[in-house]
Each structure stands twice: as C-alpha cells, then as structure tokens.
Design a protein around this motif. Structure first.
Motif, PDB file in Angstrom:
ATOM      1  N   GLY A  59       0.802  -1.220   0.000  1.00 47.99           N
ATOM      2  CA  GLY A  59       0.000   0.000   0.000  1.00 47.99           C
ATOM      3  C   GLY A  59       0.833   1.267   0.000  1.00 47.99           C
ATOM      4  O   GLY A  59       0.292   2.373   0.038  1.00 47.99           O
ATOM      5  N   MET A  60       2.155   1.122  -0.058  1.00 45.62           N
ATOM      6  CA  MET A  60       3.067   2.269  -0.057  1.00 45.62           C
ATOM      7  C   MET A  60       3.195   2.850  -1.473  1.00 45.62           C
ATOM      8  O   MET A  60       3.371   2.106  -2.430  1.00 45.62           O
ATOM      9  CB  MET A  60       4.450   1.821   0.426  1.00 45.62           C
ATOM     10  N   VAL A  61       3.086   4.170  -1.585  1.00 45.58           N
ATOM     11  CA  VAL A  61       3.370   4.831  -2.852  1.00 45.58           C
ATOM     12  C   VAL A  61       4.885   4.954  -2.962  1.00 45.58           C
ATOM     13  O   VAL A  61       5.513   5.667  -2.174  1.00 45.58           O
ATOM     14  CB  VAL A  61       2.708   6.219  -2.944  1.00 45.58           C
ATOM     15  N   LEU A  62       5.472   4.242  -3.915  1.00 49.29           N
ATOM     16  CA  LEU A  62       6.915   4.281  -4.125  1.00 49.29           C
ATOM     17  C   LEU A  62       7.338   5.496  -4.930  1.00 49.29           C
ATOM     18  O   LEU A  62       8.439   6.006  -4.785  1.00 49.29           O
ATOM     19  CB  LEU A  62       7.384   3.016  -4.853  1.00 49.29           C
ATOM     20  N   GLY A  63       6.462   5.926  -5.802  1.00 48.92           N
ATOM     21  CA  GLY A  63       6.777   7.040  -6.692  1.00 48.92           C
ATOM     22  C   GLY A  63       5.665   7.175  -7.704  1.00 48.92           C
ATOM     23  O   GLY A  63       4.502   6.866  -7.415  1.00 48.92           O
ATOM     24  N   THR A  64       6.044   7.590  -8.909  1.00 49.45           N
ATOM     25  CA  THR A  64       5.060   7.828  -9.954  1.00 49.45           C
ATOM     26  C   THR A  64       5.600   7.419 -11.316  1.00 49.45           C
ATOM     27  O   THR A  64       6.811   7.298 -11.509  1.00 49.45           O
ATOM     28  CB  THR A  64       4.691   9.326 -10.047  1.00 49.45           C
ATOM     29  N   VAL A  65       4.686   7.254 -12.243  1.00 49.20           N
ATOM     30  CA  VAL A  65       5.002   7.284 -13.660  1.00 49.20           C
ATOM     31  C   VAL A  65       4.297   8.521 -14.180  1.00 49.20           C
ATOM     32  O   VAL A  65       3.185   8.849 -13.736  1.00 49.20           O
ATOM     33  CB  VAL A  65       4.546   6.015 -14.423  1.00 49.20           C
ATOM     34  N   CYS A  66       4.961   9.238 -15.063  1.00 51.88           N
ATOM     35  CA  CYS A  66       4.352  10.476 -15.539  1.00 51.88           C
ATOM     36  C   CYS A  66       4.838  10.837 -16.929  1.00 51.88           C
ATOM     37  O   CYS A  66       5.874  10.358 -17.391  1.00 51.88           O
ATOM     38  CB  CYS A  66       4.631  11.617 -14.567  1.00 51.88           C
ATOM     39  N   ALA A  67       4.054  11.685 -17.567  1.00 56.22           N
ATOM     40  CA  ALA A  67       4.393  12.257 -18.859  1.00 56.22           C
ATOM     41  C   ALA A  67       4.134  13.755 -18.762  1.00 56.22           C
ATOM     42  O   ALA A  67       3.251  14.196 -18.026  1.00 56.22           O
ATOM     43  CB  ALA A  67       3.551  11.632 -19.961  1.00 56.22           C
ATOM     44  N   ALA A  68       4.919  14.520 -19.500  1.00 53.82           N
ATOM     45  CA  ALA A  68       4.763  15.984 -19.457  1.00 53.82           C
ATOM     46  C   ALA A  68       5.075  16.566 -20.827  1.00 53.82           C
ATOM     47  O   ALA A  68       5.824  15.983 -21.609  1.00 53.82           O
ATOM     48  CB  ALA A  68       5.692  16.584 -18.399  1.00 53.82           C
ATOM     49  N   ASP A  69       4.507  17.729 -21.068  1.00 49.52           N
ATOM     50  CA  ASP A  69       4.712  18.401 -22.349  1.00 49.52           C
ATOM     51  C   ASP A  69       4.883  19.896 -22.111  1.00 49.52           C
ATOM     52  O   ASP A  69       4.444  20.422 -21.088  1.00 49.52           O
ATOM     53  CB  ASP A  69       3.509  18.149 -23.269  1.00 49.52           C
ATOM     54  N   VAL A  70       5.512  20.565 -23.071  1.00 49.98           N
ATOM     55  CA  VAL A  70       5.719  22.004 -22.981  1.00 49.98           C
ATOM     56  C   VAL A  70       4.543  22.781 -23.556  1.00 49.98           C
ATOM     57  O   VAL A  70       4.526  24.007 -23.506  1.00 49.98           O
ATOM     58  CB  VAL A  70       7.043  22.436 -23.657  1.00 49.98           C
ATOM     59  N   SER A  71       3.578  22.081 -24.082  1.00 47.76           N
ATOM     60  CA  SER A  71       2.352  22.688 -24.594  1.00 47.76           C
ATOM     61  C   SER A  71       1.173  22.137 -23.812  1.00 47.76           C
ATOM     62  O   SER A  71       1.230  21.013 -23.308  1.00 47.76           O
ATOM     63  CB  SER A  71       2.154  22.336 -26.070  1.00 47.76           C
ATOM     64  N   PRO A  72       0.086  22.894 -23.725  1.00 42.92           N
ATOM     65  CA  PRO A  72      -1.123  22.329 -23.124  1.00 42.92           C
ATOM     66  C   PRO A  72      -1.549  21.100 -23.920  1.00 42.92           C
ATOM     67  O   PRO A  72      -1.385  21.046 -25.134  1.00 42.92           O
ATOM     68  CB  PRO A  72      -2.143  23.456 -23.254  1.00 42.92           C
TER      69      PRO A  72
END
Length: 191
Positions: A146-159
């Motif tokens: 049940g521990m949150v180890l971290g994240t997976v994520c994506a990001a962009d420089v535009s909306p």
C-alpha cells in the motif's frame, strides 16, 4: 538525510506535506530502487513517451531527499529557450518542491493537468519556468504493502487534452510497472 517539511507560501501550501517520505525511503532501499538510473526503467519511460506522445516521461521515486528519475525519457536539449538564451536539460534529480509528482504521491491517485497554468496551486511550480512544462499526466506506483513508491508520468511544454484515454493509459502503466517492481530488477527487462 534530513527531511524538511514543505513551507507554506502565504496561505497556499504549494507542495503537500509528505508524511510517508521516511517510510518510503526505507522501502525503496529494501527494493534497491531510487538511487541509480535503471536501463529497464529508461526503456519503460521511452515506451510511456511513445504511448502518450509526450516529449518527457519519467519513472520517479520520491524519497526524503527529493525526487529521482530512475527512468527518464527527455529530449537531449530543452524544448524551450529561456530569457538568457539557454535551453534547460532535464536531469535525474529534482527537489521535492519541483513538479507535480509529490502531489500524486500524497494523494495516492492520478493527476491530470491539461494546462498547469489554469490552476493557481500548480502554475507557480518551478518546472513551469525552468523547463516550460505546461501539461502533466501522472499516476502513483503503489506496491503490495500500500506504499506509494513514486510515480510514472508524462509531461509536455504545450497544453495537452489528455482526456480519459490519457488517464487510463497512465493508470494502466502504473499498475503494469508496479507489478514488475515488487521483484528485484536485476537480470531482466522491464518491458
């Protein structure tokens, strides 16, 4: 390492307090994660970038000392030009008050920001000015304890209009990777 809780900016707490950080740091050490780049996690981040069409994708482990991208897919040079003419390059480490993954970890659920500038809580985040990040899609890596180890994520420089499909993609990626992280990373590919 010393753990400094976040400081409020006026009445608005920009980075949420992370009471699980000490326990998470111990759990990451038990799993052998979060202290070095992992080629399998880099490949996973590259696959996530391909799935989402985002220029940035990360597997991020959050400890007491900040955030570490054990998996990173990023352009060789920054996509935005700063006022001084430089193009910032995303490294493997970010302070805890940078980015949106700390919010995902504390919330224990995915976060979709189609344009971070639309939200006063997120618009002033240092990654907006430093790297030009304007949209974010992230989900927590929650292990069998049940521990949150971290994240997976994506990001962009535009909306970006990530939509329901983006949310489902990032949540499925988190579940998929979490299942692979519960065992040792040595001697096998994550993809």
């Amino acid at each position: 390492m010393r753990y400094d809780p976040p400081r409020p900016a006026g009445r608005l707490l920009l980075t949420p307090e992370d009471k699980e950080a000490p326990a998470r740091t111990r759990r990451l050490r038990q799993l052998g994660l979060g202290e070095r780049p992992e080629p399998g996690l880099d490949a996973f981040a590259g696959h996530l970038a391909s799935l989402t069409g985002a220029p940035y994708a990360m597997v991020n482990f959050l400890g007491e000392g900040g955030q570490f991208f054990a998996g990173l897919h990023a352009p060789d040079v920054g996509l935005v030009v700063k006022e001084d003419g430089t193009r910032p390059v995303m490294g493997r480490f970010l302070p805890r008050d940078h980015g949106f993954c700390p919010h995902v970890a504390v919330r224990h659920k995915a976060l979709v920001l189609e344009d971070v500038r639309d939200y006063p809580r997120f618009a002033g985040n240092p990654v907006v000015d430093e790297f030009g990040i304007h949209s974010y899609l992230g989900a927590p890596l929650i292990d069998t304890t049940g521990m949150v180890l971290g994240t997976v994520c994506a990001a962009d420089v535009s909306p970006r209009a990530w939509g329901r499909s983006g949310l489902e993609t990032i949540k499925a990626a988190a579940v998929d990777l979490t299942g692979r992280l519960d065992g040792p990373l040595s001697g096998g590919s994550l993809l």
